[in-house]
Motif scaffolding. Structure first.
Motif, PDB file in Angstrom:
ATOM      1  N   ARG A   1      32.160  46.318  39.502  1.00  0.00           N
ATOM      2  CA  ARG A   1      33.158  47.385  39.380  1.00  0.00           C
ATOM      3  C   ARG A   1      34.504  46.931  39.938  1.00  0.00           C
ATOM      4  NH1 ARG A   1      28.930  50.760  41.309  1.00  0.00           N
ATOM      5  NH2 ARG A   1      29.965  50.851  43.335  1.00  0.00           N
ATOM      6  N   VAL A   2      34.494  46.198  41.019  1.00  0.00           N
ATOM      7  CA  VAL A   2      35.740  45.700  41.613  1.00  0.00           C
ATOM      8  C   VAL A   2      36.407  44.716  40.654  1.00  0.00           C
ATOM      9  CG1 VAL A   2      36.679  44.270  43.478  1.00  0.00           C
ATOM     10  CG2 VAL A   2      35.075  46.119  44.001  1.00  0.00           C
ATOM     11  N   GLN A   3      35.630  43.835  40.050  1.00  0.00           N
ATOM     12  CA  GLN A   3      36.205  42.871  39.100  1.00  0.00           C
ATOM     13  C   GLN A   3      36.833  43.575  37.908  1.00  0.00           C
ATOM     14  OE1 GLN A   3      33.000  40.212  38.174  1.00  0.00           O
ATOM     15  NE2 GLN A   3      33.276  39.004  40.045  1.00  0.00           N
ATOM     16  N   VAL A   4      36.185  44.591  37.402  1.00  0.00           N
ATOM     17  CA  VAL A   4      36.728  45.356  36.276  1.00  0.00           C
ATOM     18  C   VAL A   4      38.020  46.037  36.701  1.00  0.00           C
ATOM     19  CG1 VAL A   4      36.334  47.372  34.792  1.00  0.00           C
ATOM     20  CG2 VAL A   4      34.525  45.666  35.102  1.00  0.00           C
ATOM     21  N   ALA A   5      38.025  46.632  37.889  1.00  0.00           N
ATOM     22  CA  ALA A   5      39.228  47.314  38.392  1.00  0.00           C
ATOM     23  C   ALA A   5      40.374  46.326  38.589  1.00  0.00           C
ATOM     24  CB  ALA A   5      38.930  48.040  39.692  1.00  0.00           C
ATOM     25  N   ARG A   6      40.100  45.145  39.048  1.00  0.00           N
ATOM     26  CA  ARG A   6      41.154  44.135  39.251  1.00  0.00           C
ATOM     27  C   ARG A   6      41.743  43.681  37.928  1.00  0.00           C
ATOM     28  NH1 ARG A   6      38.354  40.420  43.938  1.00  0.00           N
ATOM     29  NH2 ARG A   6      38.809  41.856  45.658  1.00  0.00           N
ATOM     30  N   LYS A   7      40.922  43.591  36.905  1.00  0.00           N
ATOM     31  CA  LYS A   7      41.415  43.174  35.596  1.00  0.00           C
ATOM     32  C   LYS A   7      42.345  44.223  34.988  1.00  0.00           C
ATOM     33  CE  LYS A   7      37.573  40.185  34.437  1.00  0.00           C
ATOM     34  NZ  LYS A   7      36.396  39.993  33.588  1.00  0.00           N
ATOM     35  N   ARG A   8      42.139  45.466  35.345  1.00  0.00           N
ATOM     36  CA  ARG A   8      42.973  46.556  34.814  1.00  0.00           C
ATOM     37  C   ARG A   8      44.341  46.581  35.446  1.00  0.00           C
ATOM     38  NH1 ARG A   8      38.580  51.433  35.017  1.00  0.00           N
ATOM     39  NH2 ARG A   8      37.250  50.634  33.378  1.00  0.00           N
ATOM     40  N   THR A   9      44.488  46.070  36.657  1.00  0.00           N
ATOM     41  CA  THR A   9      45.797  46.140  37.332  1.00  0.00           C
ATOM     42  C   THR A   9      46.622  44.910  37.106  1.00  0.00           C
ATOM     43  OG1 THR A   9      44.846  45.245  39.376  1.00  0.00           O
ATOM     44  CG2 THR A   9      44.996  47.636  39.149  1.00  0.00           C
TER      45      THR A   9
END
Length: 99
Positions: free
Chosen positions: A91-99
């Motif tokens: 989930r953290v990796q997905v969130a980082r890719k969005r920003t």
């Protein structure tokens, strides 16, 4: 009422949508395995992993051969569908890719 020379334990098992609790009486020198055997006899739950699942007392992993104290909560753990730490990392990796 418990008989002399015995102790009571609660055996707990939880599914996603339901929790089961069985109060059992075992000999005073009874083990976790004895508590599970007693619970299995009164439970109508064949899908519970009685022989294969990890077990614990109050959230602490234990061996089936360890003795339990009067009033202990013996827990039968089901396998997790995924490692919670790994899911959080994803989930953290997905969130980082969005920003």
């Amino acid at each position: 009422m418990k008989s002399k020379g015995s102790k009571r334990c609660v055996v707990a098992f939880a599914l996603r949508d339901r929790q089961y609790l069985w109060t059992v009486e075992i000999p005073s020198n009874g083990t976790i395995g004895d508590a599970l055997t007693a619970a299995r006899e009164i439970a109508n739950l064949p899908e519970a992993p009685w022989d294969s699942a990890p077990v614990g007392v109050y959230g602490e992993l234990r061996q089936r051969s360890e003795r339990v104290a009067d009033g202990d909560r013996v827990e039968l753990y089901r396998p997790l569908s995924a490692d919670p730490r790994q899911r959080r990392r994803e989930r953290v990796q997905v969130a980082r890719k969005r920003t």
